[in-house]
Design a protein around this motif. Structure first.
Motif, short mmCIF file in Angstrom:
data_model
loop_
_atom_site.label_atom_id
_atom_site.label_comp_id
_atom_site.label_asym_id
_atom_site.label_seq_id
_atom_site.Cartn_x
_atom_site.Cartn_y
_atom_site.Cartn_z
N LYS A 1 0.62 -0.95 0.02
CA LYS A 1 0.23 -0.16 -0.11
C LYS A 1 0.81 0.83 0.03
O LYS A 1 1.85 1.43 1.16
CB LYS A 1 -1.11 0.01 1.48
CG LYS A 1 -2.45 -1.17 1.09
CD LYS A 1 -3.11 -0.58 0.22
CE LYS A 1 -4.27 -1.79 0.75
NZ LYS A 1 -5.24 -1.46 -0.43
N ARG A 2 0.90 1.76 -0.98
CA ARG A 2 1.84 3.20 -1.43
C ARG A 2 0.90 4.66 -1.24
O ARG A 2 -0.28 4.00 -0.97
CB ARG A 2 2.35 2.92 -2.48
CG ARG A 2 3.82 2.49 -2.59
CD ARG A 2 4.57 2.17 -3.15
NE ARG A 2 4.98 1.58 -3.66
CZ ARG A 2 5.54 0.68 -4.60
NH1 ARG A 2 4.81 0.11 -4.62
NH2 ARG A 2 7.00 -0.57 -4.20
N GLY A 3 0.71 5.19 -0.88
CA GLY A 3 0.05 6.63 -1.13
C GLY A 3 -0.52 7.14 -2.53
O GLY A 3 0.48 7.46 -2.87
N ILE A 4 -1.46 7.27 -2.14
CA ILE A 4 -2.10 7.68 -3.89
C ILE A 4 -2.58 8.73 -3.63
O ILE A 4 -3.10 9.54 -4.80
CB ILE A 4 -4.27 6.94 -3.64
CG1 ILE A 4 -4.55 6.56 -2.42
CG2 ILE A 4 -3.55 5.36 -3.61
CD1 ILE A 4 -5.97 6.73 -2.26
N ASN A 5 -2.82 9.68 -2.57
CA ASN A 5 -2.64 11.14 -2.46
C ASN A 5 -1.93 12.56 -3.15
O ASN A 5 -1.95 13.27 -2.16
CB ASN A 5 -3.45 12.33 -1.20
CG ASN A 5 -4.86 10.75 -0.38
OD1 ASN A 5 -5.47 11.13 -1.70
ND2 ASN A 5 -4.70 10.03 0.13
N GLY A 6 -0.61 11.82 -3.59
CA GLY A 6 0.72 12.14 -3.88
C GLY A 6 1.05 13.54 -2.79
O GLY A 6 1.53 12.35 -1.26
N ASP A 7 1.43 14.44 -2.85
CA ASP A 7 2.14 15.08 -1.49
C ASP A 7 1.43 15.35 -0.10
O ASP A 7 2.14 15.43 0.71
CB ASP A 7 3.12 16.77 -1.82
CG ASP A 7 4.44 16.70 -2.83
OD1 ASP A 7 4.55 15.42 -2.92
OD2 ASP A 7 4.22 17.50 -3.68
N LEU A 8 -0.10 15.22 -0.67
CA LEU A 8 -0.68 15.30 0.79
C LEU A 8 -0.31 14.02 1.59
O LEU A 8 -0.24 14.32 2.87
CB LEU A 8 -2.07 15.54 0.59
CG LEU A 8 -3.15 15.31 1.76
CD1 LEU A 8 -2.89 16.85 1.84
CD2 LEU A 8 -4.54 15.12 1.15
N ASP A 9 -0.23 12.59 1.56
CA ASP A 9 0.74 12.00 2.73
C ASP A 9 1.51 11.47 2.96
O ASP A 9 2.78 12.42 2.64
CB ASP A 9 -0.05 10.31 1.65
CG ASP A 9 -0.97 9.72 1.13
OD1 ASP A 9 -2.32 10.39 1.68
OD2 ASP A 9 -0.89 9.20 0.44
N ASN B 1 -3.29 9.53 5.01
CA ASN B 1 -2.52 8.05 4.63
C ASN B 1 -3.67 7.27 3.58
O ASN B 1 -5.31 6.91 4.37
CB ASN B 1 -2.40 7.45 4.94
CG ASN B 1 -1.42 6.55 5.08
OD1 ASN B 1 -0.82 6.70 3.80
ND2 ASN B 1 -1.04 5.65 5.53
N LEU B 2 -4.04 7.26 2.70
CA LEU B 2 -4.88 6.22 1.52
C LEU B 2 -6.00 7.26 2.17
O LEU B 2 -6.57 8.19 1.51
CB LEU B 2 -4.84 5.09 2.05
CG LEU B 2 -3.90 3.98 2.04
CD1 LEU B 2 -4.04 2.75 2.35
CD2 LEU B 2 -3.59 3.91 0.30
#
Length: 136
Positions: A28-36, A63-64
């Protein structure tokens, strides 16, 4: 084929399988770009009464599809929907509308506009507050 060549080929095949298995594993990696990530609150401008506070030790972690409000450990957890330059936060277990105020969130359901976002700085604006944050 000699026995030594056979085992060398088998070892090479296993090494290749292990390499592909580790690089293609479910992560599971960040899906929100710089926001995560974890953000430290620098200041909160309360638009209702015109005051500005500079809290210490308060963090917001995105996160996510989740948001956590922390002060050392997780204090409040909520759901997040990120859609372009807006994020909608919902804290269904904190509907009293006062426990979240310390973080600049004045309702258990709040939508923020992302007015500034880089890898290190974030500014969120709702009807009630402007929150300035730095990546921790």
């Amino acid at each position: 084929m000699t026995r030594k060549t056979f085992f060398s080929n088998v070892a090479a095949i296993f090494a290749t399988i292990i390499l592909f298995a580790t690089t293609a594993s479910c992560q599971k990696r960040g899906i929100n770009g710089d926001l995560d990530g974890q953000w430290r609150i620098i200041s909160i401008e309360n638009l209702q009464d015109g005051t500005t506070t500079e809290p210490t030790g308060l963090f917001i972690c995105f996160n996510l599809h989740t948001v956590n409000l922390t002060r050392g450990g997780v204090i409040f957890a909520g759901n997040m929907v990120h859609d372009g330059d807006k994020i909608a936060l919902e804290f269904p277990y904190n509907t009293d509308n006062t426990s979240l105020n310390e973080w600049g969130i004045f309702s258990w359901q709040t939508t923020f506009e992302i007015t500034h976002l880089t890898g290190k700085n974030l500014t969120l604006r709702s009807e009630s507050a402007i929150i300035h944050l730095k990546k921790f």
